[in-house]
Design an enzyme around this catalytic site. Structure first.
Site, PDB file in Angstrom:
ATOM      1  N   HIS A  84      87.623   1.431-100.916  1.00  0.00           N
ATOM      2  CA  HIS A  84      88.814   1.483-100.034  1.00  0.00           C
ATOM      3  C   HIS A  84      88.491   0.198 -99.213  1.00  0.00           C
ATOM      4  CE1 HIS A  84      85.877   3.846 -97.790  1.00  0.00           C
ATOM      5  NE2 HIS A  84      86.235   3.211 -96.673  1.00  0.00           N
ATOM      6  N   TYR A 109      92.567   2.645 -96.147  1.00  0.00           N
ATOM      7  CA  TYR A 109      93.328   2.989 -97.211  1.00  0.00           C
ATOM      8  C   TYR A 109      93.162   2.488 -98.542  1.00  0.00           C
ATOM      9  CZ  TYR A 109      96.934   3.655 -93.502  1.00  0.00           C
ATOM     10  OH  TYR A 109      97.332   4.004 -92.607  1.00  0.00           O
ATOM     11  N   THR A 110      93.228   3.170 -99.640  1.00  0.00           N
ATOM     12  CA  THR A 110      93.034   2.656-101.080  1.00  0.00           C
ATOM     13  C   THR A 110      94.208   2.280-101.915  1.00  0.00           C
ATOM     14  OG1 THR A 110      91.254   4.279-101.355  1.00  0.00           O
ATOM     15  CG2 THR A 110      92.072   3.457-103.332  1.00  0.00           C
ATOM     16  N   CYS A 163      89.315  14.699-101.705  1.00  0.00           N
ATOM     17  CA  CYS A 163      90.007  13.743-100.846  1.00  0.00           C
ATOM     18  C   CYS A 163      91.323  14.418-100.038  1.00  0.00           C
ATOM     19  CB  CYS A 163      90.155  12.369-101.422  1.00  0.00           C
ATOM     20  SG  CYS A 163      90.755  11.414-100.000  1.00  0.00           S
TER      21      CYS A 163
END
Length: 280
Positions: free
Chosen positions: A82, A99-100, A254
């Site tokens: 990320h 964020y990814t 996740c």
């Protein structure tokens, strides 16, 4: 004679398997080598990227496409890792959040983020206010997850809400590499049907790769016509839809902290060791 032929077949099978792993790893190394000089991310310094397209996906979800410096530039984010994004909250104060992207380094010239904007979210405010032409400050890569083709026989993935993005990136990297035969079993939980992110893309994976990718949706508040899971992800759901504990599988999770804690307890009760688990 029969034993000799059987031995020959076994050796051919092993050779094919080794070759497949070799090709997959070579593909991964090739991609890494050929994108190294064009990578844009810096782990120490924030860089600015221009928002060139904003697409509203629902009342509180949007897809943001950011341009890279050149048409052949790549972000330089390893699969499953990320990056830190920096912006301003409603009070004008600096805020950062990880964020990814949903894109890979095979997507040249740009990267995309699918963002759910929560009413009280500090970074959500920044994205809610962003317009095409604005810039986003980004630094990275970050993360402990390291992926290479053939790393495991199968992944079991448990995602909640926006926790789908790293799972999506890993699954996409696997499925787009024809030499990577890793299987992916995904459980994706949300509150309502409208909360499901990337559903069209995930369903497309399941349709195109039925022998390699499976997805089981779970909703806390399902619509009347619903054939998926109901309530919270249970140990029974994991048992039914994910690979059994083994040395060559890995369970990825996740989601919100309470969900991550509950899933860790479920996995432990089912016999998954700490080495078989990873939390983004």
């Amino acid at each position: 004679m029969d034993n000799l032929q059987s031995h020959k077949k076994e050796m051919v099978g092993i050779a094919v398997a080794v070759a497949a792993i070799g090709v997959g790893t070579a593909y991964y190394l090739y991609l890494s080598k050929n994108t190294k000089s064009k990578r844009c991310l810096d782990p120490e310094t924030f860089k600015e990227f221009k928002l060139v397209e904003r697409t509203e996906l629902s009342h509180n979800v949007a897809k943001f496409r950011f341009a890279l410096p050149t048409p052949d530039s790549v972000l330089g984010l390893p699969i499953g890792q990320h990056m830190s994004c920096r912006g301003k909250d409603a009070k004008g104060e600096d805020v950062m959040k990880a964020y990814t992207p949903t894109t890979l380094d095979s997507d040249v010239g740009y990267f995309e983020l699918v963002i759910k904007m929560y009413p009280q979210g500090r970074m959500s405010h920044h994205f809610r206010e962003m317009r095409e032409g604005d810039y986003l400050s980004v630094k990275g890569p970050k993360g402990r997850f390291k992926y290479q083709p053939g790393k495991v026989r199968a992944f079991g993935m448990i995602a909640g809400g926006t926790g789908i993005t790293p799972m999506f990136q890993v699954a996409r990297a696997i499925l787009e590499n024809s030499s990577d035969k890793t299987k992916v079993h995904l459980i994706y939980a949300n509150v309502t049907y409208d909360d499901i992110l990337l559903k069209e893309e995930l369903d497309s994976f399941a349709h195109k790769f039925p022998d390699q990718f499976s997805i089981y949706y779970v909703l806390n508040e399902p619509p009347k016509e619903w054939s998926g899971g109901v309530g919270f992800v249970s140990a029974k759901m994991i048992q039914d839809h994910c690979p059994e504990p083994a040395s060559d599988i890995q369970m990825l999770r996740c989601g919100p902290p309470p969900m991550n804690k509950a899933m860790a307890a479920h996995l432990e009760s089912l016999g998954y060791t700490s080495q078989m688990q990873f939390q983004f």
